[in-house]
Design a protein around this motif. Sequence first.
Motif, short mmCIF file in Angstrom:
data_model
loop_
_atom_site.label_atom_id
_atom_site.label_comp_id
_atom_site.label_asym_id
_atom_site.label_seq_id
_atom_site.Cartn_x
_atom_site.Cartn_y
_atom_site.Cartn_z
N LEU A 124 0.83 -1.21 0.00
CA LEU A 124 0.00 0.00 0.00
C LEU A 124 0.86 1.25 0.00
O LEU A 124 0.60 2.21 -0.74
N GLN A 125 1.91 1.22 0.83
CA GLN A 125 2.77 2.40 0.91
C GLN A 125 3.55 2.62 -0.38
O GLN A 125 3.73 3.75 -0.83
N LEU A 126 4.00 1.52 -0.99
CA LEU A 126 4.77 1.66 -2.23
C LEU A 126 3.90 2.19 -3.36
O LEU A 126 4.37 2.93 -4.23
N GLU A 127 2.61 1.80 -3.31
CA GLU A 127 1.69 2.32 -4.32
C GLU A 127 1.63 3.84 -4.22
O GLU A 127 1.74 4.56 -5.23
N LYS A 128 1.48 4.31 -2.98
CA LYS A 128 1.44 5.77 -2.78
C LYS A 128 2.76 6.40 -3.19
O LYS A 128 2.80 7.49 -3.77
N TYR A 129 3.85 5.69 -2.85
CA TYR A 129 5.19 6.21 -3.14
C TYR A 129 5.38 6.44 -4.63
O TYR A 129 5.88 7.47 -5.07
N HIS A 130 4.95 5.44 -5.43
CA HIS A 130 5.15 5.56 -6.86
C HIS A 130 4.22 6.57 -7.50
O HIS A 130 4.48 7.07 -8.59
N LYS A 131 3.12 6.88 -6.79
CA LYS A 131 2.21 7.89 -7.36
C LYS A 131 2.72 9.29 -7.13
O LYS A 131 2.33 10.23 -7.82
N CYS A 132 3.60 9.42 -6.11
CA CYS A 132 4.07 10.77 -5.80
C CYS A 132 4.92 11.32 -6.93
O CYS A 132 5.64 10.58 -7.59
N GLN A 133 4.87 12.65 -7.07
CA GLN A 133 5.64 13.27 -8.15
C GLN A 133 6.99 13.73 -7.65
O GLN A 133 8.01 13.50 -8.25
N GLU A 143 7.68 14.66 -1.29
CA GLU A 143 6.51 13.84 -0.95
C GLU A 143 6.94 12.39 -0.73
O GLU A 143 6.45 11.71 0.16
N LYS A 144 7.86 11.94 -1.58
CA LYS A 144 8.33 10.56 -1.47
C LYS A 144 9.02 10.34 -0.13
O LYS A 144 8.87 9.31 0.50
N ALA A 145 9.79 11.34 0.29
CA ALA A 145 10.53 11.19 1.55
C ALA A 145 9.58 11.09 2.74
O ALA A 145 9.93 10.52 3.76
#
Lengths: 386, 393, 232
Positions: free
Chosen positions: C111-120, C124-126
């Motif tokens: 779930l977290q990686l999904e959000k991570y890859h959506k970030c631009q 935000e990624k950090a």
Amino acid sequence: MLKTALVFVSKRKLSFSKVKYLSPTANPQPQEKIQSFRSVEHDPLKHTYNHVGQFYNISKEDRNHLFNYGGLPKTYLTQAKTFNETCVMIRQPTIDVIECLKNIDYAKPAVRFVIYGKKGSGKSLSMAHILHYANRSNFLVVHVPWVGNWMRRCQEVSNSDTKEGFINLNVDAAAWLLHFKTQNSHLLEKEDLKIAQDYVWSKREKTEKGSPLLDIVNHGINRIKFASDCVVIIADEIKKLSNSGVCKTLVAIDGFNAFFYPNTRVFTEKKEKVHPHKVVITEAFLNLTKNDWKNSAVIVTVDEIAVAEEDQISHMPRYLLGKEGFEHLDPFVPIPMENYNQKEFKSVMDYYRDRRWITPYPGQDEEVSALSANNPYNLIKVCAPL
Amino acid sequence: MLKTVFNVIKTKHIQTNQGLQCLGPFTTQACKFSNTSQLCHSEKQTHEEKQNISKAMKAYLDRAREHDEFMNEQNQEYQLGKRHLANMMGESPETFTQHDVDNAIEYLFPSGLFEKKARPMMKPPEEVFPQRKAAEFDETGRPHHFLFYTGKASFYQVLHDTVQHIVDLNRFEDAMIRKGMRPDKDQKINLSGYQWIDKDSLEAKLVETIGDKDYESFVQAFERLCSLPYSYKVKDFIMEYRKPLMSQTKAHDAPKPQYDENGRAFVTTYECLRKSARGDVTIRSPGTGKISINGEDITYFDLLQCREQVIFPLLFTNMINKVDIEANVEGGGSSGQAGAIRWGIAWGLRSFLDQETIEKMRLAGLLTRDYRTRERKKPGQQGARRKFTWKKR
Amino acid sequence: MATIKTLFNKCQILKSKTPLLSTFIQQNGMSQYPTYYINPIYKKDALEALIKSGEDQNLKHIPTRAALNNQTCSTAHDDLVNLFVNYVMKDGLKPLARDLVAQSFESVKRLQLEKYHKCQSEEEKAKIELNPKTIFYTAINNCKPILHLTPIKRGGVRYQVPVPLTDKKSEFLSMKWLIAAAKEKDSTVRFHLQLARELIDAANNTGRVIKRKQDLHRQCEANRAYAHYRWS
């Protein structure tokens, strides 16, 4: 140029050369970052022994083209989705097979390869790599993603009209035809491949001699009733075409030993167990795996998982194929699929750390290696909660 | 008559002190009223009492004397027997120790009995016969020990001494504080390798029976004494009541590794037990980290927990890629088998490690044999602890 | 860690089978080990700290218990996670409980990686936490209640009095609520997925468990007037 390309050449081998495009703002220590686990070469046509242990990327188009209807294991698919990319490791047995395919004399009868190994050692993924190579080298690919889906998880059973006492798995056959069509769309649409004789389906339906192979495929997809028969016909026609030199074929079957395992989960209406040889489509693929045709190669995996759990004693081909299957495939080239060696293991762990899948800590590699016994599937399971 | 009364009073012992006091005014009154009959009666009483007490005391003293004689006799016999034994064994009687006596008896009278106390033995009579106290009071009946009337004179003597020391040390400490001096830290009493003597040994030492509460108070008193900063001054006194503990690590010595035909060192540990699992583990020293259990690799165990247990000792000592493990195990379940192998690996690794690491392993609980077994079901209950559902009616 | 004195007191008193005094540390009375055996210290950093402080000299003469089945010195081993697994476990099915918790950590990562890859952007990624253990710890910390209500009888009436909780009890409640919330789900949804969602929500200070904690706190606040009944 906004981005500076820095090329690092290792003192040892050319294989460790890495090209990394760095923007100074993103990476504070450009000299330290090494991505030795990623291959430079993403085209399977150019993969050699130098690339063993590295990951290469399958582009989205290739993936949709080849594996839309099967071919990649389920666990791998979830992983690819999480990592946002489809990366496959280049393993040594795969390169063995690819080198053989490059060097075979196609005028001789078909060479048969049998990939065997313990559960979860990477047979299906290496098959996928070989398929990718074959597709790029314009082979006509006849690929069965997993025979177990037919023998142990069949969708619909019906009695055959054309053959007495035989069973049709029409829905599965139609699904396979669709898969075949998608994989070979660029070759089938060329209209080179023509059938050699008439086929009469019923009073009003008939496929003429000389019409393209694609017609039969479409007929099977549209008229599910005839799907199984279409599959058998296609197998036959492909053999003829290869023999005459129109196209070169690669037959890739995953879980081939399921065709010889009597304990299927295919039941007739009377709840009797059906032996695989009584299923119509089996005949097609047994035909294709014979060595009485040229201009082709056959790659087959034998897997314990294709068989019921109580009979999963050994992963050896002689046991899994049984006497019948072994004699059918004899002579063949055995390709053992081992667990990861040191280099491959480190490569995988680096890849996971790069993809932010596992949080690194000191001593992680030795521990995980010992716990998973270097088996790829076990490694996935061990790394999951880390 | 007055004279005779006073003579009687002189020869009386302390026990009848009160009596004496009573007689005091009585005698004066007797003088005034000269009641001869009463006086005669009292004289007779005291005479009789004296005779009665004498008899009991006499018997006691007789018994004490008999015991002493008996012990002397036994001692002489023992000494004689020891000299004979020494001659028999061909050793010099002068340098024949108790240890040699024990060995000689074991050799001459081999016994197949399991209970060591039932086997033939030859010990000095003090160890064999229960000790009695020497006469606690003299023939007049006056006890020697000032705490005799507590009933446990030696025990209370010990406590008395302790308290006396505490008082003295406190006084000493006050004096030192006034001088402005501190206790010497180097001399501070180090009690880590010792424990207090247990109740039975204390009873044997004092030749008295002690209750549990008394033992508790004994320990408390000594703990109090040890807690004082100047307790090193009475170290000898404290050490009398301390028993040295064996260092746990040195309790078992690690075996020396054997060498196989390839020249590799190996150690095999048999009898690896855990619950009902039984196994043996071989560790080969210059190795690459191969693990084989019953011929298969670590995937013999499906469960991750079991694999972690097998690897635990190797991870702990950083020997994962330095040794090869071969284990054979049968019986029990996966957890029991994994526990047996874990212990076997830890036990065998001792031969390849230094003392420090072995001590660390012991503290980590790797070297302890886990003797826990399934508790039996009891009648009248549903399980080992679970009772049947209680129904009110 | 007990002081040397209490340890030795334990040695003597308990060996002579006298009744325990309240000042001494009680080891598990039901255990099959003799009572003077101490718990093992199997974590490498804890052992190092012990050796540095010199406490290990005191332990040289005391026997230790064997390490339990689910204890290892590996960095991947975590006491709190093990405790959580025990709370998830039912009918003694430890492998299943461990699997569920492992799968829920995996789901958290996905779930977290999904959000991570959506970030631009990198910032935000950090901000997104990708280590499931950190999320687990944060979630439990955020859900710990401070007070709870206990019924106290005064003058024939039972009042719900707010009373502070000890740290252990509050940790236990936090974990219990998380598991209960994960069980309240559609039958089509898997437990590990729901638990993953609950953990992530709790780590972000949102979600059902946080709400439950805040409701409890609100009730405690409402019953503030009865607080003195604790001492009457």
